[in-house]
Design a protein around this motif. Structure first.
Motif, short mmCIF file in Angstrom:
data_model
loop_
_atom_site.label_atom_id
_atom_site.label_comp_id
_atom_site.label_asym_id
_atom_site.label_seq_id
_atom_site.Cartn_x
_atom_site.Cartn_y
_atom_site.Cartn_z
N MET A 45 -1.69 2.17 -6.33
CA MET A 45 -2.51 2.83 -5.32
C MET A 45 -2.21 4.32 -5.33
O MET A 45 -1.06 4.74 -5.17
CB MET A 45 -2.22 2.25 -3.93
N SER A 54 0.85 -1.19 0.00
CA SER A 54 0.00 0.00 0.00
C SER A 54 0.89 1.24 0.00
O SER A 54 2.11 1.15 0.20
CB SER A 54 -0.96 0.01 1.20
N ASN A 95 -10.07 4.67 0.47
CA ASN A 95 -9.97 4.49 1.92
C ASN A 95 -9.13 5.62 2.50
O ASN A 95 -8.00 5.83 2.09
CB ASN A 95 -9.30 3.12 2.20
N VAL A 131 -7.44 6.90 5.86
CA VAL A 131 -7.08 6.44 7.20
C VAL A 131 -6.63 7.63 8.05
O VAL A 131 -5.81 8.44 7.61
CB VAL A 131 -5.95 5.38 7.15
N1 SER Z 1 -3.30 2.15 3.97
C1 SER Z 1 -4.66 2.17 3.51
C2 SER Z 1 -5.01 1.01 2.63
O1 SER Z 1 -4.15 0.26 2.24
C3 SER Z 1 -4.92 3.45 2.79
O2 SER Z 1 -3.89 3.70 1.90
O3 SER Z 1 -6.15 0.83 2.32
#
Ligand code: SER
Length: 497
Positions: free
Chosen positions: A92, A41, A203, A205
């Motif tokens: 990502m 990620s 997402n 965080v």
């Molecule tokens: N770390 C989170 C994920 O992998 C957002 O980047 O979803």
């Protein structure tokens, strides 16, 4: 149509305008986390910045990060080709704040990008928040005008993101797109959430804690932001597709596979082309980042992916090695965004050509053996573990390749039998070694290798690395600790030496 390349730059430019530095993707082999097999990620390269161990000159960053999920905790390998949204390699897109802005800016940024720059219909969007996170729910209400029924509170770990058993973590908010009642599925948190109607696209965080091995958690001194959006998913959405493999970039690779094998891209071999397109990306990027096919660790994950792709090419009727001929198509699609691909193009092609040439020498005979075995066993029975082991040991078929081949026939492998055959062979190797008159204390290396696997060599790519200490060996025996001036051998999981 907006291409995946355009979507990538729209994302990065949006955050650059908002004061974020565009940081290059980090390598797929993490430099700062010896416990992680592959970067999975966007936050991996910033892990130590979140915990405060490392400082950077900038407090806002944005990236398009190469990710591989094909080994370790996150493993999507088995689903690739058969589903609309699984990949071993994906990109990502993310924005990061290191103790700078928090929820009240991260949410408006995301909303603005999605609804203004990407032009998504706001009535189709809904979000989840961690069940106790009133603050995030309030911000969503204020910024996006979402009604309560479109701010779903989730009490599970789905809305509390952790990178692993330890490390920075925090509650998160996920943004979903509703494809409408024409497609089966229910909103997040409902019994039908696994359907295709509501698709998670982003997402966010809110990094707030650090989790330790003993289960305790501390507050981070600086609260931070880590977001992640899969480029292939948002790309499919913006291109009006339901399947990531129908986006322009994936389609170009599928067409290249169809061209190289003279097999219809949408015909009965459709799944083979999809697997090949996906595996071409992960293998090429792994090689560009210094991983070479081998029988251990990361190199074996690479070899497994390569050989799987090669079997699929064989199933399409290819008589000669195919994979290396697809590399130029990949470089055309992704070389501008990832110059390492251009630099390594010749190495990638040559590595694929050599591996495929070698594997083809046993592939056909192995597949014949598999056919013979299947003809011998009763209808519906699993392939005996001993046969799967012979395919592994003599024909170079990784277990998951055999499983993948059997999947097409609705069959499976007796995995316990395979493991037993593997253990028996190891015991035999050990007995042969002990019997050859070598020093008795050499046994310890067999024990350690069995327990921890081989030490992985990182020296092709780096001269500095972190490793996890697996064992200390002193005088031919394992030692629990070592004191100053002791002479010990240190066994690590990976090393450039
Ligand atoms: N770390 C989170 C994920 O992998 C957002 O980047 O979803």
């Amino acid at each position: 149509m907006t291409s995946l390349s355009d979507i990538r730059s729209t994302f990065l430019d949006f955050y650059a305008r908002a004061g974020h530095e565009i940081v290059a993707s980090s390598p797929l082999v993490p430099r700062n986390d010896p416990t992680l097999m592959f970067t999975n990620s966007g936050m991996v390269q910033f892990k130590n910045v979140f915990t405060g161990m490392e400082t950077r000159a900038v407090r806002r960053a944005t990236t398009a990060q190469k990710c591989v999920r094909a080994g370790g905790k996150h493993n999507d390998l088995d689903n690739v080709g058969y589903t609309a949204r699984h990949h071993t390699f994906f990109e990502m897109l993310g924005n990061f704040s290191f103790g700078d802005y928090f929820k009240d800016e991260a949410i408006p940024f995301a909303w603005e990008l999605l609804t203004r720059d990407f032009g998504l219909n706001r009535d189709r969007l809904l979000v989840t928040v961690y069940h106790t996170d009133d603050e995030a729910a309030q911000i969503w209400k204020k910024v996006a005008g979402l009604t309560d029924d479109r701010i779903i509170r989730i009490p599970t770990n789905d809305n509390f993101w952790m990178m692993g058993p330890t490390g920075p973590c925090g509650p998160c908010t996920e943004i979903f797109y509703d494809h409408g009642p024409g497609i089966w599925g229910g909103p997040p948190g409902s019994a039908e959430e696994d359907g295709d109607r509501f698709i998670e696209i982003w997402n966010l965080v809110f990094m707030q804690f650090e989790q330790f091995e003993d289960g305790t958690r501390r507050d981070l001194s600086a609260r931070s932001i880590d977001t992640g959006m899969g480029l292939e998913r948002i790309g499919a959405l913006l291109q009006g597709k339901h399947d990531n493999y129908d986006t322009d970039l994936m389609r170009a690779l599928i067409e290249a596979s169809a061209h190289a094998t003279s097999a219809d891209p949408d015909g009965p071999g459709k799944i083979h082309h999809r697997v090949i397109a996906d595996h071409l990306r992960s293998t090429s990027f792994l090689i560009a980042d210094g991983v070479m096919p081998s029988n251990e660790g990361r190199g074996y994950v690479l070899r497994r992916i390569m050989r799987r792709a090669m079997r699929h090419a064989h199933m399409l009727g290819a008589a000669d090695p195919v994979m290396h001929r697809l590399v130029p198509a990949l470089v055309r699609q992704m070389g501008a965004a990832y110059p390492e691909l251009v630099r390594a193009e010749a190495l990638i092609a040559e590595t694929l050509r050599l591996e495929e040439t070698r594997f083809r020498q046993t592939l056909e005979r192995g597949l014949r053996l598999l056919d013979d075995e299947m003809a011998r066993i009763p209808e519906g029975a699993d392939l005996p573990g001993e046969a799967a082991f012979r395919l592994y040991d003599t024909y170079g078929f990784p277990l998951d390749l055999t499983q993948d081949a059997l999947r097409e026939r609705g069959r499976a492998v007796d995995v316990a039998g395979f493991d037993a055959a593997m253990t028996a062979q190891r015991a035999k190797a050990r007995a042969a070694w002990a019997g050859s008159g070598e020093a008795q204390d050499a046994r310890i290396w067999f024990d350690l290798a069995e327990r921890h696997g081989a030490t992985e060599f990182l020296g092709y790519d780096t001269e500095r690395a972190e490793g996890v200490i697996h064992a200390l060996v002193q005088g031919g025996a394992e030692a629990g600790s070592a004191a100053r001036d002791d002479e010990v051998l240190v066994v690590v999981n990976q090393t450039p030496f």
